[in-house]
Scaffold this motif. Structure first.
Motif, short mmCIF file in Angstrom:
data_model
loop_
_atom_site.label_atom_id
_atom_site.label_comp_id
_atom_site.label_asym_id
_atom_site.label_seq_id
_atom_site.Cartn_x
_atom_site.Cartn_y
_atom_site.Cartn_z
N VAL A 75 -6.34 -0.49 -7.26
CA VAL A 75 -7.16 -1.59 -6.74
C VAL A 75 -6.47 -2.24 -5.55
O VAL A 75 -7.10 -2.50 -4.51
N TRP A 76 -5.18 -2.51 -5.66
CA TRP A 76 -4.44 -3.12 -4.55
C TRP A 76 -4.51 -2.23 -3.31
O TRP A 76 -4.74 -2.71 -2.20
N THR A 77 -4.32 -0.93 -3.49
CA THR A 77 -4.38 0.01 -2.37
C THR A 77 -5.76 0.01 -1.73
O THR A 77 -5.89 -0.03 -0.50
N TYR A 78 -6.81 0.04 -2.56
CA TYR A 78 -8.16 0.00 -2.01
C TYR A 78 -8.39 -1.27 -1.20
O TYR A 78 -8.94 -1.22 -0.09
N LEU A 79 -7.97 -2.40 -1.74
CA LEU A 79 -8.16 -3.66 -1.03
C LEU A 79 -7.42 -3.68 0.30
O LEU A 79 -7.94 -4.21 1.30
N GLN A 80 -6.24 -3.10 0.35
CA GLN A 80 -5.48 -3.04 1.60
C GLN A 80 -6.21 -2.18 2.63
O GLN A 80 -6.34 -2.56 3.79
N VAL A 81 -6.68 -1.01 2.21
CA VAL A 81 -7.40 -0.11 3.11
C VAL A 81 -8.72 -0.75 3.54
O VAL A 81 -9.10 -0.69 4.72
N ALA A 82 -9.43 -1.35 2.59
CA ALA A 82 -10.71 -2.00 2.91
C ALA A 82 -10.52 -3.09 3.96
O ALA A 82 -11.30 -3.21 4.90
N GLN A 83 -9.47 -3.86 3.82
CA GLN A 83 -9.19 -4.93 4.79
C GLN A 83 -8.88 -4.35 6.16
O GLN A 83 -9.39 -4.79 7.18
N ASN A 137 0.48 5.54 -22.79
CA ASN A 137 0.96 4.17 -22.84
C ASN A 137 -0.01 3.31 -22.05
O ASN A 137 -0.17 3.50 -20.84
N VAL A 138 -0.66 2.35 -22.70
CA VAL A 138 -1.66 1.52 -22.02
C VAL A 138 -1.03 0.71 -20.88
O VAL A 138 -1.68 0.46 -19.86
N GLY A 139 0.22 0.34 -21.01
CA GLY A 139 0.90 -0.38 -19.93
C GLY A 139 0.99 0.45 -18.66
O GLY A 139 0.80 -0.06 -17.55
N ARG A 140 1.24 1.73 -18.82
CA ARG A 140 1.31 2.64 -17.67
C ARG A 140 -0.05 2.76 -17.00
O ARG A 140 -0.17 2.73 -15.78
N VAL A 141 -1.11 2.86 -17.81
CA VAL A 141 -2.47 2.96 -17.26
C VAL A 141 -2.83 1.68 -16.51
O VAL A 141 -3.38 1.75 -15.40
N LEU A 142 -2.54 0.53 -17.10
CA LEU A 142 -2.86 -0.73 -16.44
C LEU A 142 -2.11 -0.87 -15.11
O LEU A 142 -2.68 -1.34 -14.12
N ALA A 143 -0.86 -0.47 -15.08
CA ALA A 143 -0.10 -0.53 -13.83
C ALA A 143 -0.72 0.37 -12.77
O ALA A 143 -0.80 -0.01 -11.59
N GLN A 144 -1.20 1.53 -13.16
CA GLN A 144 -1.85 2.43 -12.20
C GLN A 144 -3.15 1.83 -11.69
O GLN A 144 -3.46 1.93 -10.50
N VAL A 145 -3.92 1.19 -12.57
CA VAL A 145 -5.18 0.57 -12.15
C VAL A 145 -4.89 -0.52 -11.12
O VAL A 145 -5.56 -0.60 -10.08
N VAL A 146 -3.91 -1.36 -11.39
CA VAL A 146 -3.55 -2.42 -10.44
C VAL A 146 -3.14 -1.80 -9.11
O VAL A 146 -3.57 -2.26 -8.05
N HIS A 147 -2.37 -0.76 -9.13
CA HIS A 147 -1.93 -0.08 -7.91
C HIS A 147 -3.13 0.45 -7.12
O HIS A 147 -3.22 0.26 -5.91
#
Length: 90
Positions: free
Chosen positions: A76-84, A64-74
């Motif tokens: 990226v968001w996690t990386y940005l939080q850790v990077a900050q 399901n492409v929606g599931r994949v997109l949700a995982q990508v957002v998750h």
């Protein structure tokens, strides 16, 4: 071709698309349980030497492409939080 799907866990449209295929080479079966419940039986069939010798056996799983997109957002968001927090480039 044999197609299995988890009963009650797909949309009515998806079910109709599968069960109304008009081909003598296609068989569609519903099973009770979730998609992961088919992992062991599929592995057993796809690794059976006698069956593999007598038939061409392979398996395909839908995504399901929606599931994949949700995982990508998750991710990226996690990386940005850790990077900050760590002062890494974002």
């Amino acid at each position: 071709m044999v197609c299995f799907y988890p009963e009650g866990q797909i949309s009515e449209l998806q079910e109709r698309q599968m069960v109304t295929v008009d081909s003598p080479n296609v068989r569609v079966y519903a099973f009770q349980g979730g998609g992961d419940d088919m992992d062991a039986p599929i592995k057993a069939v796809s690794t059976d030497p006698a069956l593999k010798k007598s038939r061409e056996v392979s398996s395909v799983n839908s995504i399901n492409v929606g599931r994949v997109l949700a995982q990508v957002v998750h991710y990226v968001w996690t990386y940005l939080q850790v990077a900050q927090q760590e002062g890494l480039p974002s």
